[in-house]
Motif scaffolding. Structure first.
Motif, short mmCIF file in Angstrom:
data_model
loop_
_atom_site.label_atom_id
_atom_site.label_comp_id
_atom_site.label_asym_id
_atom_site.label_seq_id
_atom_site.Cartn_x
_atom_site.Cartn_y
_atom_site.Cartn_z
N PHE A 126 -27.00 -36.40 95.90
CA PHE A 126 -28.22 -36.34 95.11
C PHE A 126 -29.41 -36.94 95.86
O PHE A 126 -29.79 -36.43 96.90
N ILE A 127 -29.98 -38.04 95.35
CA ILE A 127 -31.25 -38.53 95.89
C ILE A 127 -31.06 -39.61 96.95
O ILE A 127 -31.35 -39.41 98.12
N SER A 128 -30.57 -40.76 96.53
CA SER A 128 -30.55 -41.90 97.43
C SER A 128 -29.21 -42.61 97.52
O SER A 128 -28.88 -43.20 98.55
N LEU A 129 -28.41 -42.58 96.46
CA LEU A 129 -27.14 -43.29 96.48
C LEU A 129 -26.13 -42.60 97.38
O LEU A 129 -26.01 -41.37 97.36
N GLN A 130 -25.44 -43.39 98.17
CA GLN A 130 -24.34 -42.84 98.96
C GLN A 130 -23.22 -42.43 98.00
O GLN A 130 -23.10 -42.94 96.90
N ASN A 131 -22.38 -41.52 98.44
CA ASN A 131 -21.36 -40.97 97.56
C ASN A 131 -20.34 -42.02 97.12
O ASN A 131 -19.87 -41.98 95.98
N ASP A 132 -20.03 -42.96 98.01
CA ASP A 132 -19.10 -44.02 97.59
C ASP A 132 -19.75 -44.94 96.57
O ASP A 132 -19.06 -45.57 95.75
N GLN A 133 -21.08 -45.01 96.55
CA GLN A 133 -21.77 -45.79 95.53
C GLN A 133 -21.65 -45.13 94.16
O GLN A 133 -21.55 -45.81 93.13
N LEU A 134 -21.68 -43.79 94.13
CA LEU A 134 -21.45 -43.08 92.88
C LEU A 134 -20.08 -43.42 92.31
O LEU A 134 -19.93 -43.69 91.12
N VAL A 135 -19.09 -43.43 93.20
CA VAL A 135 -17.72 -43.78 92.78
C VAL A 135 -17.68 -45.21 92.23
O VAL A 135 -17.10 -45.46 91.17
N GLU A 136 -18.33 -46.14 92.93
CA GLU A 136 -18.32 -47.54 92.51
C GLU A 136 -18.97 -47.72 91.14
O GLU A 136 -18.49 -48.50 90.31
N LEU A 137 -20.05 -46.98 90.89
CA LEU A 137 -20.74 -47.10 89.60
C LEU A 137 -19.87 -46.57 88.46
O LEU A 137 -19.72 -47.23 87.42
N VAL A 138 -19.29 -45.39 88.65
CA VAL A 138 -18.43 -44.82 87.60
C VAL A 138 -17.22 -45.71 87.37
O VAL A 138 -16.81 -45.96 86.23
N GLU A 139 -16.64 -46.21 88.46
CA GLU A 139 -15.46 -47.06 88.35
C GLU A 139 -15.79 -48.36 87.62
O GLU A 139 -15.01 -48.82 86.77
N ALA A 140 -16.93 -48.96 87.92
CA ALA A 140 -17.33 -50.22 87.27
C ALA A 140 -17.51 -50.01 85.77
O ALA A 140 -17.09 -50.85 84.95
N ILE A 141 -18.12 -48.90 85.39
CA ILE A 141 -18.32 -48.60 83.97
C ILE A 141 -16.97 -48.37 83.29
O ILE A 141 -16.71 -48.90 82.20
N ALA A 142 -16.10 -47.60 83.93
CA ALA A 142 -14.78 -47.32 83.36
C ALA A 142 -13.97 -48.60 83.18
O ALA A 142 -13.32 -48.80 82.15
N GLU A 143 -14.04 -49.50 84.16
CA GLU A 143 -13.29 -50.76 84.09
C GLU A 143 -13.83 -51.65 82.97
O GLU A 143 -13.06 -52.35 82.30
N ALA A 144 -15.14 -51.64 82.77
CA ALA A 144 -15.74 -52.46 81.71
C ALA A 144 -15.26 -52.00 80.34
O ALA A 144 -14.90 -52.83 79.48
N TYR A 145 -15.22 -50.70 80.14
CA TYR A 145 -14.77 -50.18 78.85
C TYR A 145 -13.26 -50.34 78.67
O TYR A 145 -12.77 -50.56 77.56
N LYS A 146 -12.54 -50.28 79.78
CA LYS A 146 -11.10 -50.52 79.73
C LYS A 146 -10.82 -51.96 79.30
O LYS A 146 -9.94 -52.22 78.47
N ALA A 147 -11.57 -52.90 79.86
CA ALA A 147 -11.42 -54.31 79.49
C ALA A 147 -11.81 -54.53 78.03
O ALA A 147 -11.16 -55.30 77.31
N GLU A 148 -12.87 -53.84 77.59
CA GLU A 148 -13.32 -53.99 76.21
C GLU A 148 -12.29 -53.40 75.24
O GLU A 148 -12.11 -53.92 74.13
N PHE A 149 -11.61 -52.34 75.65
CA PHE A 149 -10.58 -51.77 74.79
C PHE A 149 -9.47 -52.78 74.53
O PHE A 149 -8.93 -52.86 73.41
N LYS A 150 -9.11 -53.55 75.54
CA LYS A 150 -8.08 -54.58 75.37
C LYS A 150 -8.50 -55.60 74.31
O LYS A 150 -7.67 -56.08 73.53
N VAL A 151 -9.80 -55.91 74.28
CA VAL A 151 -10.31 -56.84 73.27
C VAL A 151 -10.18 -56.23 71.87
O VAL A 151 -9.75 -56.89 70.92
N LYS A 152 -10.55 -54.94 71.76
CA LYS A 152 -10.46 -54.26 70.46
C LYS A 152 -9.02 -54.26 69.95
O LYS A 152 -8.75 -54.51 68.77
#
Length: 202
Positions: A126-152
């Motif tokens: 896309f514009i400026s982010l390297q492709n591995d940065q896209l992966v890191e962003l999606v992974e960080a979001i997924a991990e945050a919600y995964k951790a929150e699910f454990k709390v629920k």
């Protein structure tokens, strides 16, 4: 004088040329369908966002149920009524829905990883982010919600069986607060939406 203002201006123009930033394929292709790997990546981010909206809807429903359970138990710590059982069952159903959404986050994270492996070029999708940065962003979001699910899930397993008011309020607050889904995670989502053309750059 040996130099004139015009010459100085000309020299400056020669030294400083305008910089052209690469456009996102998503913004370039507004009048036509985006294709290839950029389209797949953009769809992954759209699915991520849509699942977050589904999560938010169920989170609010669950927060209201947790509050109702807390109020009922606070009024009578030994309450084992049908009304309490109904609230607990409804909360269980919400957690089941959140479990499916958490699984979708994991799937989308793996999809983005696979997509980047397919993209052999070093240039950004896309514009400026390297492709591995896209992966890191999606992974960080997924991990945050995964951790929150454990709390629920933890709240579901304990709130209706609490033996004192402090415990009850603690579980209700745990559900409502969502400590794992913080401003940093929300910023990562906005970065993804902007990078992939879902958000306009202002």
């Amino acid at each position: 004088m040996s130099s004139s203002p015009n010459k100085t201006l000309g020299d400056a123009e020669a030294r400083f040329s305008s910089v052209i930033l690469p456009e996102s394929p998503a913004s370039v292709s507004r009048q036509k369908n985006l294709t290839g790997l950029p389209r797949v990546a953009r769809d992954i981010v759209a699915d991520l966002y849509n699942n977050i909206q589904r999560w938010n809807e169920n989170h609010i429903i669950g927060a209201n149920l947790a509050k109702a359970i807390a109020q009922m138990k606070s009024n009578n710590i030994d309450d084992c009524s049908d009304d309490l059982d109904k609230l607990a069952t409804d909360l269980y159903n919400v957690v089941q829905k959140l479990s499916g959404i958490a699984g979708a986050f994991e799937f989308l994270s793996n999809q983005m990883k696979s997509l980047v492996k397919l993209h052999k070029k070093q240039s950004p999708l896309f514009i400026s982010l390297q492709n591995d940065q896209l992966v890191e962003l999606v992974e960080a979001i997924a991990e945050a919600y995964k951790a929150e699910f454990k709390v629920k899930k933890f709240v579901l397993e304990n709130i209706a069986h609490s033996r004192n008011k402090n415990e009850i309020m603690f579980y209700a607050v745990c559900w409502t607060h969502q400590q794992n889904i913080n401003s940093e995670i929300n910023l990562k989502l906005e970065m993804l939406l902007t990078e992939t053309g879902h958000r306009k750059i202002t």
